[in-house]
Design an enzyme around this catalytic site. Structure first.
Site, PDB file in Angstrom:
ATOM      1  N   GLU A   1     -27.984  18.254 -22.132  1.00  0.00           N
ATOM      2  CA  GLU A   1     -27.699  18.301 -23.703  1.00  0.00           C
ATOM      3  C   GLU A   1     -27.961  19.885 -23.875  1.00  0.00           C
ATOM      4  OE1 GLU A   1     -25.870  16.522 -25.237  1.00  0.00           O
ATOM      5  OE2 GLU A   1     -25.774  14.943 -23.946  1.00  0.00           O
TER       6      GLU A   1
ATOM      7  N   HIS B   1     -18.462  21.461 -26.613  1.00  0.00           N
ATOM      8  CA  HIS B   1     -19.434  20.644 -26.410  1.00  0.00           C
ATOM      9  C   HIS B   1     -19.467  20.154 -24.896  1.00  0.00           C
ATOM     10  CE1 HIS B   1     -23.044  18.049 -26.988  1.00  0.00           C
ATOM     11  NE2 HIS B   1     -22.222  17.147 -26.317  1.00  0.00           N
ATOM     12  N   GLU B   2     -18.326  19.280 -24.670  1.00  0.00           N
ATOM     13  CA  GLU B   2     -18.173  18.680 -23.276  1.00  0.00           C
ATOM     14  C   GLU B   2     -17.907  19.944 -22.206  1.00  0.00           C
ATOM     15  OE1 GLU B   2     -18.737  15.967 -22.837  1.00  0.00           O
ATOM     16  OE2 GLU B   2     -18.946  15.240 -25.083  1.00  0.00           O
TER      17      GLU B   2
END
Length: 508
Positions: A299, A269-270
């Protein structure tokens, strides 16, 4: 006060404006590095000094932005024959100036100091499972943010004003419509999944997984995905996050020795956040053309990599041999790993460890509580009980502690009210962007399975990253996909994926 004549004397007011924006950005970036250090490396006792440092930097950047000269330059640029990109810079600078100019300097300093102090209080309260330690700080931030919204626009819903800080290009009504679509889609789907007789593997990652070995795995996965280590680093923090720009974008994760999947998915995700930041135009650093298009788009990049890549079957075909190199005692097939990575939890209270479906109900809980806090319909002291009641209503579970309940997320310690909806907006946008990329890239599934990410990198760079903030959110989606921003692709994606996993009749 400087006069219009002073602006007129400027040989190139646009050039002076962009140089001013770059200087403001440099001060803000310095604050970002101090914020990263506070969460990653600063000694526990450093908060009082760090609070003052960040307060001064926020005040300096606020003064630079709201200086009379900034307004004069903005006005002078209105009379110039600017191209589309320059017009975009002017639009973004004007928006930022007008919001900042409406807020008194002393309030900016108060918010900065209060949030810096609240961060340490939140970390301790979470460690002690004691909401009362954090409550006074939360109450203070709610008061300050109400005052902040009042200064910007006293005639609007204050929560809508705060939402603009994170997503200024989408109306709150559009966000609410998308969240409502997700509730209407996901609640019955989750109910059907929980009633399904399909035996999906849920225990592929049970056992003990050494934290140091998990970190080594995370580093290998980041390298496989294409993380630029020359311009980034991996560290640990109490809450995973990414910080930086196109020259220096750092990621953090956290490790639970009973759950390697949590750290792995957080790392992927990061990576999505960092890959976006590192893909912004370097030559435009410090101007809006070199900055990300706000949090919904940011996002979308992290959720695209986490869900559409990281939770896909081809990704587990690719990564399982590496996983087994680090944890050879794991007795799981690729199919079992894929199913475990995509199981829909019945009893998980933690947002960042949630599956793709229940995740959005976590967001809805936070969104509704934030709105009530800002409107004054909910007192801070009642947050834990309200939180637990909503979890029971939407997710069918009740957190055992505040640490795994209302204290689990860091956002309120930063005063980030209005942030949470962008997670769901980003997930919806990710589905639409990934579908467009899949149409344009020949055999994207096969390329992921083979660890060949160059084409996906190039597609995202071309269609999203290189634009910076040139386009507003809806226009960026249209430019990238040829269609208006819609939840339809997300609905179709989860219906197909989870229909196959759980043999859902409604999805056949």
């Amino acid at each position: 006060m400087a006069t219009d004549a002073a602006a007129a004397e400027t040989a190139d007011p646009y050039e002076e404006l962009t140089e001013r924006l770059k200087r403001i950005n440099a001060v803000q970036s310095a604050g970002g590095v101090l914020g990263w250090d506070q969460q990653v490396m600063m000694p526990e006792g450093g908060t009082p000094a760090r609070s003052k440092q960040l307060s001064v930097l926020s005040s300096v950047s606020h003064d630079m932005l709201t200086d009379d000269r900034t307004e004069e330059l903005l006005d002078a640029c209105e009379d110039l024959d600017l191209d589309d990109e320059q017009q975009a810079v002017l639009r973004e600078a004007r928006r930022e100036y007008e919001r900042a100019a409406a807020v008194p300097r002393d309030l900016v300093e108060q918010i900065s100091e209060a949030s810096t102090e609240a961060l340490g209080a939140w970390e301790q309260a979470k460690a002690d499972d004691d909401f009362e330690q954090f409550a006074p700080h939360l109450e203070r931030l709610v008061e300050l943010k109400r005052e902040y919204a009042e200064h910007i626009d006293p005639d609007r819903d204050p929560y809508a004003v705060l939402f603009d800080d994170y997503e200024p290009c989408l109306p709150l009504s559009q966000a609410e419509e998308i969240l409502e679509t997700l509730k209407e889609t996901l609640v019955p789907m989750i109910d059907e999944i929980r009633e399904s007789d399909v035996d999906v593997t849920t225990d592929a990652f049970e056992g003990h997984f050494d934290a140091d070995e998990q970190e080594a795995l995370s580093r290998d996965v980041l390298s496989t995905l294409g993380y630029d280590w020359e311009h980034g680093r991996l560290d640990t923090s109490s809450h995973p996050f990414t910080s930086g720009n196109q020259f220096d974008s750092r990621v953090t994760t956290r490790f639970d020795e009973s759950d390697p999947l949590g750290a792995l998915m957080a790392t992927v995700h990061e990576f999505g956040h960092a890959f976006y930041s590192l893909g912004l135009p370097k030559e435009e650093f410090g101007t809006p053309l070199g900055e990300s298009r706000d949090l919904s788009v940011h996002e979308s990049q992290s959720r695209l990599w986490e869900n559409h890549v990281g939770r896909s079957k081809p990704f587990w075909d690719l990564i399982m041999p590496t996983f087994l190199e680090h944890f050879p005692e794991t007795d799981a097939t690729v199919e079992e790993a894929y199913e475990s990575a995509n199981q829909v939890y019945e009893d998980n209270p933690i947002r960042i460890e949630a599956d793709e479906l229940t995740y959005h109900l976590h967001i809805v809980v936070r969104f509704e509580i934030e709105r009530e806090l800002i409107s004054g319909d909910l007192d801070v002291e009642d947050v834990p009980e309200t939180w637990n009641d909503k979890y029971e209503e939407y997710l069918g579970i009740r957190p055992d502690t505040d640490a795994e309940g209302c204290l689990q997320d860091i956002h309120w310690s930063h005063g980030n009210f209005g942030y949470f909806p962008t997670y769901s907006l980003g997930s919806v946008m990710a589905a639409q962007l990934y579908d467009a990329a899949d149409d344009d890239i020949d055999d994207l599934t096969g390329k992921i399975r083979d660890g060949e990410f160059d084409d996906l990198h190039a597609w995202l760079r071309e269609n999203v990253h290189r634009h910076g903030s040139r386009y507003e959110t809806n226009e960026l989606v249209r430019q990238a996909t040829g269609e208006d921003f819609t939840a339809d692709y997300f609905v179709d994606y989860v219906a197909e994926k989870y229909g196959d996993l759980y043999d859902l009749e409604s999805s056949v």
